[in-house]
Motif scaffolding. Structure first.
Motif, PDB file in Angstrom:
ATOM      1  N   MET A   1       0.811  -1.181   0.000  1.00  0.00           N
ATOM      2  CA  MET A   1       0.000   0.000   0.000  1.00  0.00           C
ATOM      3  C   MET A   1       0.859   1.250   0.000  1.00  0.00           C
ATOM      4  O   MET A   1       0.604   2.135  -0.700  1.00  0.00           O
ATOM      5  N   ASN A   2       1.825   1.461   0.565  1.00  0.00           N
ATOM      6  CA  ASN A   2       2.604   2.688   0.754  1.00  0.00           C
ATOM      7  C   ASN A   2       2.825   3.499  -0.525  1.00  0.00           C
ATOM      8  O   ASN A   2       3.941   3.770  -0.919  1.00  0.00           O
ATOM      9  N   VAL A   3       1.751   3.893  -1.174  1.00  0.00           N
ATOM     10  CA  VAL A   3       1.795   4.756  -2.349  1.00  0.00           C
ATOM     11  C   VAL A   3       0.774   5.868  -2.151  1.00  0.00           C
ATOM     12  O   VAL A   3      -0.228   5.675  -1.457  1.00  0.00           O
ATOM     13  N   PRO A   4       1.002   7.036  -2.741  1.00  0.00           N
ATOM     14  CA  PRO A   4       0.018   8.112  -2.580  1.00  0.00           C
ATOM     15  C   PRO A   4      -1.246   7.821  -3.381  1.00  0.00           C
ATOM     16  O   PRO A   4      -1.191   7.286  -4.485  1.00  0.00           O
ATOM     17  N   TYR A   5      -2.387   8.156  -2.814  1.00  0.00           N
ATOM     18  CA  TYR A   5      -3.676   8.013  -3.481  1.00  0.00           C
ATOM     19  C   TYR A   5      -4.198   9.396  -3.840  1.00  0.00           C
ATOM     20  O   TYR A   5      -3.880  10.387  -3.196  1.00  0.00           O
ATOM     21  N   ARG A   6      -5.049   9.423  -4.848  1.00  0.00           N
ATOM     22  CA  ARG A   6      -5.835  10.618  -5.150  1.00  0.00           C
ATOM     23  C   ARG A   6      -7.124  10.144  -5.792  1.00  0.00           C
ATOM     24  O   ARG A   6      -7.120   9.230  -6.615  1.00  0.00           O
ATOM     25  N   CYS A   7      -8.226  10.750  -5.431  1.00  0.00           N
ATOM     26  CA  CYS A   7      -9.520  10.334  -5.945  1.00  0.00           C
ATOM     27  C   CYS A   7      -9.686  10.780  -7.397  1.00  0.00           C
ATOM     28  O   CYS A   7      -9.547  11.962  -7.710  1.00  0.00           O
ATOM     29  N   PRO A   8      -9.999   9.827  -8.295  1.00  0.00           N
ATOM     30  CA  PRO A   8     -10.195  10.193  -9.699  1.00  0.00           C
ATOM     31  C   PRO A   8     -11.534  10.891  -9.954  1.00  0.00           C
ATOM     32  O   PRO A   8     -11.739  11.451 -11.026  1.00  0.00           O
ATOM     33  N   ASN A   9     -12.422  10.883  -8.975  1.00  0.00           N
ATOM     34  CA  ASN A   9     -13.725  11.511  -9.157  1.00  0.00           C
ATOM     35  C   ASN A   9     -13.713  12.973  -8.703  1.00  0.00           C
ATOM     36  O   ASN A   9     -13.975  13.864  -9.501  1.00  0.00           O
ATOM     37  N   CYS A  10     -13.383  13.218  -7.439  1.00  0.00           N
ATOM     38  CA  CYS A  10     -13.393  14.598  -6.947  1.00  0.00           C
ATOM     39  C   CYS A  10     -12.062  15.308  -7.208  1.00  0.00           C
ATOM     40  O   CYS A  10     -11.986  16.520  -7.140  1.00  0.00           O
ATOM     41  N   ARG A  11     -11.017  14.557  -7.470  1.00  0.00           N
ATOM     42  CA  ARG A  11      -9.696  15.046  -7.896  1.00  0.00           C
ATOM     43  C   ARG A  11      -8.940  15.882  -6.864  1.00  0.00           C
ATOM     44  O   ARG A  11      -7.850  16.344  -7.132  1.00  0.00           O
ATOM     45  N   THR A  12      -9.514  16.100  -5.700  1.00  0.00           N
ATOM     46  CA  THR A  12      -8.826  16.920  -4.708  1.00  0.00           C
ATOM     47  C   THR A  12      -8.369  16.105  -3.508  1.00  0.00           C
ATOM     48  O   THR A  12      -7.374  16.444  -2.882  1.00  0.00           O
ATOM     49  N   ASN A  13      -9.101  15.053  -3.187  1.00  0.00           N
ATOM     50  CA  ASN A  13      -8.797  14.284  -1.978  1.00  0.00           C
ATOM     51  C   ASN A  13      -7.527  13.461  -2.152  1.00  0.00           C
ATOM     52  O   ASN A  13      -7.409  12.649  -3.060  1.00  0.00           O
ATOM     53  N   ARG A  14      -6.576  13.691  -1.259  1.00  0.00           N
ATOM     54  CA  ARG A  14      -5.333  12.924  -1.243  1.00  0.00           C
ATOM     55  C   ARG A  14      -5.080  12.296   0.129  1.00  0.00           C
ATOM     56  O   ARG A  14      -4.072  11.645   0.329  1.00  0.00           O
ATOM     57  N   SER A  15      -6.001  12.488   1.079  1.00  0.00           N
ATOM     58  CA  SER A  15      -5.688  12.040   2.435  1.00  0.00           C
ATOM     59  C   SER A  15      -6.801  11.281   3.163  1.00  0.00           C
ATOM     60  O   SER A  15      -6.518  10.599   4.133  1.00  0.00           O
ATOM     61  N   ARG A  16      -8.052  11.364   2.732  1.00  0.00           N
ATOM     62  CA  ARG A  16      -9.149  10.732   3.486  1.00  0.00           C
ATOM     63  C   ARG A  16      -9.776   9.602   2.669  1.00  0.00           C
ATOM     64  O   ARG A  16     -10.470   9.839   1.682  1.00  0.00           O
ATOM     65  N   PHE A  17      -9.499   8.371   3.125  1.00  0.00           N
ATOM     66  CA  PHE A  17      -9.975   7.187   2.412  1.00  0.00           C
ATOM     67  C   PHE A  17     -10.433   6.120   3.388  1.00  0.00           C
ATOM     68  O   PHE A  17      -9.974   6.077   4.525  1.00  0.00           O
ATOM     69  N   ASN A  18     -11.326   5.266   2.933  1.00  0.00           N
ATOM     70  CA  ASN A  18     -11.740   4.084   3.678  1.00  0.00           C
ATOM     71  C   ASN A  18     -11.172   2.870   2.959  1.00  0.00           C
ATOM     72  O   ASN A  18     -11.375   2.707   1.752  1.00  0.00           O
ATOM     73  N   LEU A  19     -10.447   2.025   3.690  1.00  0.00           N
ATOM     74  CA  LEU A  19      -9.908   0.794   3.128  1.00  0.00           C
ATOM     75  C   LEU A  19     -10.928  -0.308   3.385  1.00  0.00           C
ATOM     76  O   LEU A  19     -11.278  -0.580   4.530  1.00  0.00           O
ATOM     77  N   ILE A  20     -11.399  -0.940   2.332  1.00  0.00           N
ATOM     78  CA  ILE A  20     -12.421  -1.978   2.440  1.00  0.00           C
ATOM     79  C   ILE A  20     -11.779  -3.316   2.127  1.00  0.00           C
ATOM     80  O   ILE A  20     -11.420  -3.594   0.988  1.00  0.00           O
ATOM     81  N   ARG A  21     -11.615  -4.135   3.134  1.00  0.00           N
ATOM     82  CA  ARG A  21     -11.028  -5.461   2.954  1.00  0.00           C
ATOM     83  C   ARG A  21     -12.144  -6.445   2.621  1.00  0.00           C
ATOM     84  O   ARG A  21     -13.132  -6.548   3.340  1.00  0.00           O
ATOM     85  N   GLN A  22     -11.955  -7.155   1.536  1.00  0.00           N
ATOM     86  CA  GLN A  22     -12.963  -8.105   1.078  1.00  0.00           C
ATOM     87  C   GLN A  22     -12.577  -9.515   1.498  1.00  0.00           C
ATOM     88  O   GLN A  22     -11.509  -9.993   1.157  1.00  0.00           O
ATOM     89  N   VAL A  23     -13.464 -10.145   2.237  1.00  0.00           N
ATOM     90  CA  VAL A  23     -13.238 -11.513   2.703  1.00  0.00           C
ATOM     91  C   VAL A  23     -14.361 -12.377   2.133  1.00  0.00           C
ATOM     92  O   VAL A  23     -15.483 -12.357   2.645  1.00  0.00           O
TER      93      VAL A  23
END
Length: 80
Positions: free
Chosen positions: A1-23
């Motif tokens: 995971m240790n890579v920067p994220y950015r939302c492709p939809n709102c294009r501004t968010n770089r810091s607030r995310f929910n990680l959804i683990r699928q089991v």
């Protein structure tokens, strides 16, 4: 995971995310009631059921709510 994220939809968010683990849970349901009749494990799979091959992790933007594969957010995070 240790890579920067950015939302492709709102294009501004770089810091607030929910990680959804699928089991995944392989089951056989009663067609009438929907109750679980049988549960399958990796040790004893059902010959009539395809094993889950989807991503282990999905990401949700904490600002706009978009849910996508981790790679989508990571690739968009590489761009300036």
């Amino acid at each position: 995971m240790n890579v920067p994220y950015r939302c492709p939809n709102c294009r501004t968010n770089r810091s607030r995310f929910n990680l959804i683990r699928q089991v995944p849970q392989a089951v056989k349901l009663d067609p009438g009631t929907g109750a679980i009749m049988e549960e399958y494990t990796a040790d004893q799979p059902s010959p009539f059921q395809i094993p889950y091959k989807g991503p282990e992790l999905k990401i949700q933007c904490g600002v706009c709510g978009l849910i996508e594969d981790e790679l989508t957010f990571a690739k968009f995070g590489e761009q300036a």
